[in-house]
Write an enzyme that holds these catalytic residues in place. Structure first.
Site, PDB file in Angstrom:
ATOM      1  CB  CYS A   1      -0.903  -0.042   1.237  1.00 50.18           C
ATOM      2  SG  CYS A   1      -1.696   1.510   1.661  1.00 50.18           S
TER       3      CYS A   1
ATOM      4  CB  CYS B   1       0.414   1.659   4.135  1.00 44.74           C
ATOM      5  SG  CYS B   1      -1.312   1.171   4.088  1.00 44.74           S
TER       6      CYS B   1
END
Length: 146
Positions: free
Chosen positions: A69, A72
């Site tokens: 991600c 993230c």
């Protein structure tokens, strides 16, 4: 009067008892002798997550994330900065939803990164999306008991 708190070690996950006025004095684990607070997020698997959730008597902030991600990975340095500011009043942790899919499913994590704040073993607040360190700290302070 100083209250006694249970704090779970981020290294060996042993529950330690210490006085609330000892939180800021860099306490060590009675079992493994490592610091109870490192100023960095603790990576948790399922068993460790449950122990920290149920046994810690300070709020638990969890970043549900995954290695693939982009947002993230982008938020990770800010989360580390926030951890340094929030500890020792808040236990700061990370759960890799790729490796710990059961935890992601259990908490119905639909998008990542998602921050969840737990107090007394119950979720009290949730925020999806990447945030900067100041925003993370501000969000936690809004929702955590003082």
């Amino acid at each position: 009067m100083t209250e006694s708190l249970h704090i779970v070690c981020p290294h060996c996950h042993t529950t330690n008892r210490l006085r609330s006025d000892q939180l800021g004095s860099a306490p060590d684990c009675g079992s493994c002798k490592k610091p109870l607070f490192t100023g960095k997020p603790v990576d948790l698997d399922g068993a460790a997550f449950d122990k920290h959730l149920q046994r810690n008597q300070i709020p638990l902030l969890v970043d549900f994330w995954a290695p693939w991600c982009g947002p993230c990975r982008q938020m990770a340095p800010a989360y580390v900065q926030a951890a340094a500011q929030l500890e020792p009043r808040i236990r700061v942790a990370k759960v890799d939803t790729e490796a710990q899919q059961a935890l992601g499913a259990r908490f119905q994590i639909r998008s990542i990164p998602t921050l969840a704040l737990f107090v007394g073993g119950r979720e009290v607040a949730r925020q999806a999306g990447a945030m900067g360190a100041a925003d993370i700290v501000r969000w936690v302070q809004q929702h955590a008991p003082h």
